[in-house]
Design a protein around this motif. Structure first.
Motif, PDB file in Angstrom:
ATOM      1  N   THR A  42      12.128  12.999  -1.670  1.00  0.00           N
ATOM      2  CA  THR A  42      13.120  12.267  -2.452  1.00  0.00           C
ATOM      3  C   THR A  42      14.267  13.159  -2.914  1.00  0.00           C
ATOM      4  N   LYS A  87      13.246   7.386   6.795  1.00  0.00           N
ATOM      5  CA  LYS A  87      13.527   6.492   5.670  1.00  0.00           C
ATOM      6  C   LYS A  87      15.023   6.312   5.464  1.00  0.00           C
ATOM      7  N   SER A  88      15.796   7.369   5.669  1.00  0.00           N
ATOM      8  CA  SER A  88      17.221   7.334   5.367  1.00  0.00           C
ATOM      9  C   SER A  88      18.064   6.819   6.523  1.00  0.00           C
ATOM     10  N   GLU A 131      10.155  -5.312  10.702  1.00  0.00           N
ATOM     11  CA  GLU A 131       9.416  -5.926   9.605  1.00  0.00           C
ATOM     12  C   GLU A 131       7.994  -6.224  10.060  1.00  0.00           C
ATOM     13  N   ASN A 158       5.005  -1.030   8.345  1.00  0.00           N
ATOM     14  CA  ASN A 158       6.235  -0.523   7.754  1.00  0.00           C
ATOM     15  C   ASN A 158       6.384  -0.944   6.292  1.00  0.00           C
ATOM     16  N   THR A 159       5.810  -2.102   5.948  1.00  0.00           N
ATOM     17  CA  THR A 159       5.795  -2.521   4.547  1.00  0.00           C
ATOM     18  C   THR A 159       4.991  -1.539   3.707  1.00  0.00           C
ATOM     19  N   ASN A 163       6.968   1.601   3.159  1.00  0.00           N
ATOM     20  CA  ASN A 163       7.932   1.442   2.069  1.00  0.00           C
ATOM     21  C   ASN A 163       7.253   1.459   0.703  1.00  0.00           C
ATOM     22  N   GLU A 164       6.044   0.902   0.615  1.00  0.00           N
ATOM     23  CA  GLU A 164       5.264   0.946  -0.632  1.00  0.00           C
ATOM     24  C   GLU A 164       4.931   2.403  -0.972  1.00  0.00           C
ATOM     25  N   TYR A 180       6.596   5.082  -0.064  1.00  0.00           N
ATOM     26  CA  TYR A 180       7.816   5.763  -0.479  1.00  0.00           C
ATOM     27  C   TYR A 180       8.209   5.369  -1.899  1.00  0.00           C
ATOM     28  N   ASP A 181       8.049   4.098  -2.226  1.00  0.00           N
ATOM     29  CA  ASP A 181       8.365   3.618  -3.570  1.00  0.00           C
ATOM     30  C   ASP A 181       7.468   4.287  -4.605  1.00  0.00           C
TER      31      ASP A 181
END
Length: 374
Positions: A67, A164-165, A171, A175-176, A179-180, A182-183
């Motif tokens: 990050t 990520k960038s 979808e 990949n969901t 993203n979870e 990474y969040d």
């Protein structure tokens, strides 16, 4: 949630050590401290120089790796353990996200120099490479990244960060989960309860003025309520001086004094705690994982109780370090939520003794008597 973390050759840890948040027991009390078989609220003990602070910095190395959130490089001086001749630090994180296991491992020569990286979701490897092996290609197996071409020798930062960038992923569930993951990392927060206001993660900017932020968010009334619930009876007030907010303690209807001149170390530390945790009621802003080093250095044990009880109610994972053995009790948490840290091993009280621990046992007395770790 973070299921477990393993590190080797980092600062205090020469050999591999693991903190396992899933190594829980079957206790029928303080169930809210454990969620889905993973410790949600934990407290860690250890002698001075046992590695507690090193563990916090190790866990939060992932923030620097993935990050743009705030990391002070000075905290990562003397990155490699001085007793070994190994040239890399190895990290492994295991998460459970939407009931799927995510394993992320990597190695680094220092806080900015990544050597290898591997990510698997649900048992499928999505990223893998090792720069120390010249002939190894880089594997990128995300759906939607099929045409991505990365020259390993030119990659100066994390491949996951690059994906990520720069890549619009398809979808799908995999990949969901990515993203979870990474969040989760972007919402991790480490802070110290000292007046230095040091922290890692959660925000890309350095800490803003505490009271100005609280006033801007319209949280001043909630701050007053928080102080009252913590046992401080003084009334608070504030005023703007040269465009900056000043916190006051009211003594009479028209008399007040600067908070900084009258507050105790405990009140000052409590204000800092509120500053970092004022957004936990908002699911979009609530930190995912909070590590507070020496969280109660300035607290009476009753205030330490209050803070842990409050943290148990939050929807985030928490690990605290302390030397305060009065809170090593089943009245507050449970044996699988108390960790004992050394440079060789990190284990919870439940797994560090052959003794069957029950609610009536005095955990503090057992700890002081050396029961755990034998």
């Amino acid at each position: 949630m973070l299921k477990s973390f393993t590190v080797s050759n980092f600062k205090a840890f020469a050999e591999s050590v693991t903190i396992d948040f899933s190594a829980t027991g079957n206790y029928e009390f303080n169930k809210e401290a454990v969620k889905d078989g993973i410790v949600k609220t934990g407290v860690m003990y250890g002698k001075n120089a046992s590695g507690k602070s090193s563990l916090g910095l190790a866990i939060f190395d992932i923030v620097a790796n993935l990050t743009d959130n705030f990391v002070n490089p000075n905290n990562y001086i003397n990155y490699l353990n001085r007793k070994t001749k190994a040239f890399r630090v190895n990290f492994e994180y295991k998460f459970i996200l939407k009931n799927i296991e995510v394993i992320y491992s990597y190695s680094k020569a220092d806080v900015r120099t990544i050597l290898s990286e591997k990510l698997s979701i649900g048992g499928r490897t999505l990223v893998e490479y090792d720069k120390t092996k010249d002939n190894d290609p880089i594997l990128i197996a995300f759906s939607g990244a099929e045409n991505l071409n990365i020259e390993l020798r030119k990659l100066s930062f994390s491949a996951l960060r690059f994906v990520k960038s720069n890549v619009l992923l398809a979808e799908n569930e995999e990949n969901t989960i990515f993203n979870e993951f990474y969040d989760f990392v972007e919402k991790m927060l480490l802070f110290w309860s000292l007046e230095t206001r040091e922290f890692i993660g959660y925000t890309p900017v350095s800490a803003s003025p505490i009271l100005d932020t609280i006033i801007k968010k319209n949280h001043f009334a909630d701050l007053q309520k928080f102080f009252h619930e913590a046992g401080f009876e003084d009334e608070l007030d504030h005023r703007s001086i040269n465009g900056s907010e000043q916190l006051l303690i009211k003594y009479h209807e028209n008399e007040s004094i600067d908070f900084r001149l009258a507050c105790s170390s405990g009140m000052s530390s409590l204000l800092l705690l509120y500053y970092w945790l004022e957004d936990v009621s908002d699911p979009e802003l609530c930190p995912s994982f909070i590590f507070i080093d020496e969280f109660d250095a300035f607290y009476h044990y009753e205030l330490s109780y209050f803070i842990i009880e409050r943290l148990k109610s939050y929807n985030c994972q928490v690990l605290l370090t302390t030397h305060n053995t009065s809170i090593f009790t089943n009245d507050l948490l449970r044996p699988d939520c108390y960790y004992i840290c050394s440079k060789d091993k990190i284990e919870n009280a439940h797994n560090s003794t052959v003794k069957e621990l029950r609610f009536g046992h005095n955990l503090e007395k057992l700890y002081r008597g050396g029961t755990f770790g034998k």
